[in-house]
Scaffold this motif. Sequence first.
Motif, short mmCIF file in Angstrom:
data_model
loop_
_atom_site.label_atom_id
_atom_site.label_comp_id
_atom_site.label_asym_id
_atom_site.label_seq_id
_atom_site.Cartn_x
_atom_site.Cartn_y
_atom_site.Cartn_z
N SER A 1 0.90 -1.21 0.40
CA SER A 1 -0.24 -0.36 0.07
C SER A 1 0.86 1.47 0.21
N HIS A 2 0.41 1.81 -0.83
CA HIS A 2 1.29 3.37 -1.17
C HIS A 2 1.25 4.08 0.11
N ARG A 3 0.03 4.56 1.02
CA ARG A 3 -0.34 4.86 1.67
C ARG A 3 0.97 4.97 3.18
N GLU A 4 1.24 3.28 2.99
CA GLU A 4 2.44 3.91 4.10
C GLU A 4 3.79 3.65 4.18
#
Length: 126
Positions: free
Chosen positions: A109-112
């Motif tokens: 997940s790029h949000r991580e």
Amino acid sequence: QVQLVESGGGLVQAGGSLRLSCAASGRTFSIYLMGWFRQAPGKEREFVAGFSWSGGNTYYANSVKGRFTISRDRAKNTAYLQMNSLKPEDTAVYYCAASRTRPIAGVTSHREYDYWGQGTQVTVSS
């Protein structure tokens, strides 16, 4: 803060190889996870590969498994993405990213990820 600078992109024919580099500087001791993502025009940013900064685990997207290899030079604080057997569908802007903490939503997940490089273009011609 952590600064990430990618290099090594370019134009290559299908079946060829490229090696991307990601030089990390600043508070590199705070990095938990490093990852490579890519984004093609009109598509979402997708996970390519990643590894634990302290060493050990590596992760690959199914689409690149067996063709791409992620590695790290500890002395240089640099991560690499060796890309072999490139395909036209690998064409994208490639980004390296760093996370300070263990990802909750998963390494893909790029949000991580907290820090991002500026990206480097990879174009694979058929």
